[in-house]
Design an enzyme around this catalytic site. Structure first.
Site, PDB file in Angstrom:
ATOM      1  N   PHE A  13      22.390  48.335  40.723  1.00 30.95           N
ATOM      2  CA  PHE A  13      23.039  49.320  39.850  1.00 30.95           C
ATOM      3  C   PHE A  13      24.548  49.094  39.816  1.00 30.95           C
ATOM      4  CE2 PHE A  13      19.206  51.593  41.425  1.00 30.95           C
ATOM      5  CZ  PHE A  13      18.549  51.666  40.209  1.00 30.95           C
ATOM      6  N   CYS A  14      25.105  48.672  40.940  1.00 27.84           N
ATOM      7  CA  CYS A  14      26.543  48.467  41.019  1.00 27.84           C
ATOM      8  C   CYS A  14      26.795  47.332  42.022  1.00 27.84           C
ATOM      9  CB  CYS A  14      27.254  49.736  41.470  1.00 27.84           C
ATOM     10  SG  CYS A  14      29.049  49.590  41.551  1.00 27.84           S
ATOM     11  N   PRO A  15      27.325  46.200  41.607  1.00 27.48           N
ATOM     12  CA  PRO A  15      28.059  45.967  40.359  1.00 27.48           C
ATOM     13  C   PRO A  15      27.194  45.739  39.126  1.00 27.48           C
ATOM     14  CG  PRO A  15      28.027  43.960  41.676  1.00 27.48           C
ATOM     15  CD  PRO A  15      27.381  45.021  42.506  1.00 27.48           C
TER      16      PRO A  15
ATOM     17  N   SER B 195      30.571  50.127  36.000  1.00 29.40           N
ATOM     18  CA  SER B 195      29.302  49.416  36.174  1.00 29.40           C
ATOM     19  C   SER B 195      28.118  50.371  36.251  1.00 29.40           C
ATOM     20  CB  SER B 195      29.357  48.539  37.429  1.00 29.40           C
ATOM     21  OG  SER B 195      29.731  49.304  38.552  1.00 29.40           O
ATOM     22  N   SER B 293      27.510  47.119  45.889  1.00 29.59           N
ATOM     23  CA  SER B 293      28.922  47.509  45.908  1.00 29.59           C
ATOM     24  C   SER B 293      29.619  47.009  47.177  1.00 29.59           C
ATOM     25  CB  SER B 293      29.033  49.028  45.858  1.00 29.59           C
ATOM     26  OG  SER B 293      28.309  49.545  44.778  1.00 29.59           O
TER      27      SER B 293
END
Lengths: 76, 377
Positions: A13-15, B195, B293
């Site tokens: 989902f992130c990045p 994002s 992340s």
């Protein structure tokens, strides 16, 4: 055929798949091939759009069992 | 059994303390040795750099002595690793010592590399080190008006930083009474303003409301300092009077020099946290190449999983669980409101509207962090 680096961004989902691709391209060489795996269907359009905009070479886009595979060659 | 942790940042510290507690009887009996090698005797609270750049924290608030954060069972040495000899299960350090291990954990982190982008380091302000955050504070303090552009490199540490800085700058200039003399322009590398899609859906209209302009699909290619223009890989340009960057990052030089991974990021199994091709080398935090992340909470939860698993290897002979990819990130939305995003490998985030209560919890966490590092929170 050049060796292809797989970027397994399934469930990221992130990045997220596109940002991960942009990051990995920075550390590759011109001519290197990459294949992004994504479970985000938006990747099927977002990633090819970005590849065209920046000028890399899109090699293939396909969907297999809910996973999108987008392959490209770094051109610059 | 010899357990060696390379890196004394957030991940190495939480893991070391976690293991020292779980393995206290084995450490006392001499059945286990737990060693930590670090490049520094200081521990920095890195999220504080954002506040330092805006004059809301001072440098001394960011640091503690690393030894003061560690459980007594940890053999802590300020002696950075220079050579990894993974086939021989040993590392060599700057001082010339050799450390053999049965289990190795690499948690060396990442570093900003604005110099990778032509013109960026010379012409942009940033807040990813103490020196650059102090410089940015002084530049902001002297700024009287003009066009401020935020440019974002990838990969970068702290995915919320781009949004946090643009919203905090809005309040910063508003409080100084010059918001009407400042144009804030936000750029972002992909086709939305963040994002995380739910975060982007909330943030874009918030920028509209506050009069912040934005441009997406903007990857910084170079900065023309003479003409004050930042150019993108996509062929667009943004003029600026003050350029602020979230710089691209790489892994640490020692990882690159030892050829452990492209860009200094080591290929890592995302649920086992094992280095690819190795059975006794674990990687956590920014050092991995996992598409997750680069954030303190990421390595916090990885360290807890790995602590449980390494202790289980000692006590039971095998790890007991897989990592779920949990991340929890606060999002400061100006000077007095905040929200958060929580997600893992299978569950997307569902951020709630910002509140003052979450902001004050973040402010409290800025102090409570030291209990997290000690493995208490």
């Amino acid at each position: 055929m050049a060796e292809r680096t797989i970027i397994d961004a399934r469930g990221s989902f992130c990045p997220g798949p596109l940002m991960e691709l942009i990051a990995r391209l920075k550390f590759g060489a011109v001519g290197d091939e990459f294949e992004v795996l994504s479970t985000d269907k938006g990747s099927a359009s977002d990633i090819p759009e970005w590849i065209h905009k920046v000028g890399h070479e899109l090699l293939d886009t396909r969907e297999e069992a809910g996973v999108w595979h987008i392959a490209l060659r770094k051109t610059k | 059994m010899k357990i060696l942790i390379v890196g004394g940042g957030m991940g190495g510290t939480i893991l070391g303390n976690n293991l020292a507690r779980r393995l206290a009887p084995e450490l006392r009996a001499g059945k286990v040795q737990l060693t930590m090698l670090s490049a520094s005797d200081k521990h920095m609270y890195q999220p504080g750099l954002l506040y330092l750049a805006l004059g809301r924290m001072t440098p001394d608030e960011l640091y503690r002595d690393q030894a003061s954060l560690l459980e007594p069972g940890i053999d802590f040495q300020v002696d950075p690793v220079e050579t990894f000899e993974l086939d021989q299960n040993r590392v060599k350090t700057k001082s010339g010592k050799t450390h053999a291990y049965d289990i190795l954990v690499i948690a060396t982190g990442s570093r900003p590399v604005p110099e990778m982008t032509p013109g960026l380091a010379e012409n942009a302000e940033t807040f990813y080190t103490e020196a650059t955050a102090v410089k940015m504070f002084k530049r902001l303090h002297a700024f009287q008006g003009g066009r401020v552009v935020v440019a974002v490199g990838v990969p970068h540490k702290c995915p919320m930083a781009p949004l946090e800085i643009i919203f905090m700058l809005h309040d910063y200039f508003k409080d100084r009474g010059i918001r009407d003399k400042v144009q804030l322009h936000y750029t972002y590398p992909i086709g939305r303003v963040h994002s995380l899609e739910p975060v982007a859906k909330w943030a874009a209209p918030e920028m509209d409301r506050l009069g912040i302009t934005y441009e997406t699909l903007f990857n910084v290619k170079q900065v023309d300092g003479a003409n004050k223009v930042v150019k993108s890989e996509e062929g667009t340009e943004a003029k600026y009077d003050l350029l602020i960057t979230i710089p691209a990052h790489k892994g640490m030089e020692v990882i690159e020099k030892n050829k452990l991974g492209a860009g200094g990021f080591i290929p890592t199994d995302k649920t086992k946290l094992l280095m690819e091709g190795r059975k006794n080398v674990y990687i956590i935090g920014d050092t991995t190449n996992i598409p997750i992340s680069k954030a303190g909470s990421t390595v916090h939860y990885q360290a807890e999983t790995l602590g449980e698993n390494i202790a289980a290897i000692v006590k039971l002979g095998s790890p007991v669980r897989e990592h779920d990819g949990k991340v929890f990130c606060f999002i400061e939305v100006g000077k007095d409101r905040a929200t958060y995003a929580q997600f893992n490998y299978t569950t997307p985030p569902d951020p709630k509207p910002p509140t003052k209560a979450v902001h004050w919890f973040k402010m409290a966490y800025n102090k409570l962090y030291w209990t997290t590092a000690r493995g208490l929170l």
